[in-house]
Design a protein around this motif. Sequence first.
Motif, PDB file in Angstrom:
ATOM      1  N   ASP A  67       4.469   8.814   5.390  1.00 21.43           N
ATOM      2  CA  ASP A  67       3.439   7.821   5.101  1.00 21.43           C
ATOM      3  C   ASP A  67       4.050   6.517   4.585  1.00 21.43           C
ATOM      4  OD1 ASP A  67       1.510   9.604   5.931  1.00 21.43           O
ATOM      5  OD2 ASP A  67       0.907  10.184   3.902  1.00 21.43           O
ATOM      6  N   ARG A  71       3.987   2.934   6.617  1.00 25.23           N
ATOM      7  CA  ARG A  71       3.429   1.700   6.026  1.00 25.23           C
ATOM      8  C   ARG A  71       4.445   0.569   6.092  1.00 25.23           C
ATOM      9  NH1 ARG A  71      -0.298  -0.350   2.547  1.00 25.23           N
ATOM     10  NH2 ARG A  71      -1.367   1.638   2.299  1.00 25.23           N
ATOM     11  N   TRP A 100       0.015   5.513   9.314  1.00 22.13           N
ATOM     12  CA  TRP A 100      -0.528   4.450   8.478  1.00 22.13           C
ATOM     13  C   TRP A 100      -1.391   3.537   9.341  1.00 22.13           C
ATOM     14  CZ3 TRP A 100       0.446  -0.778   9.256  1.00 22.13           C
ATOM     15  CH2 TRP A 100      -0.071  -1.632   8.272  1.00 22.13           C
ATOM     16  N   ASP A 102      -3.792  -0.234   8.827  1.00 26.22           N
ATOM     17  CA  ASP A 102      -4.183  -1.298   7.899  1.00 26.22           C
ATOM     18  C   ASP A 102      -5.699  -1.403   7.760  1.00 26.22           C
ATOM     19  OD1 ASP A 102      -4.941  -2.463  10.276  1.00 26.22           O
ATOM     20  OD2 ASP A 102      -3.755  -4.279  10.018  1.00 26.22           O
TER      21      ASP A 102
END
Length: 103
Positions: A67, A71, A100, A102
């Motif tokens: 993760d 990101r 990930w 946004d």
Amino acid sequence: RYVHRAGHHVWARLTLSLVRDADGRPDYEVAVIEDVTARKTAERRQAFAFALAERLRDLADPAAMCDAAARMLGEALGVGCVVFGRVDADTGRAVAHGGWSDG
């Protein structure tokens, strides 16, 4: 940084030298423009690799590592989604494994 005629950005180093005449007065300048795009790209990649290693150093959980890496990759690449996956050896299918977004 300059824009190449093909539209992409090129990093350059500009060096100027003033040439004087026999009386010491400025006569003309010599300019040298060096394309340093490859060096700048390598520096950015190295900085990202260092920052990623620093971020992952204290994480022990593989899912948390995926993760965090997803990101950082998404933000560095300017994309909206990053997914890690693996191919299941028995079925041959891709299986998403962490990611990930946004949004």
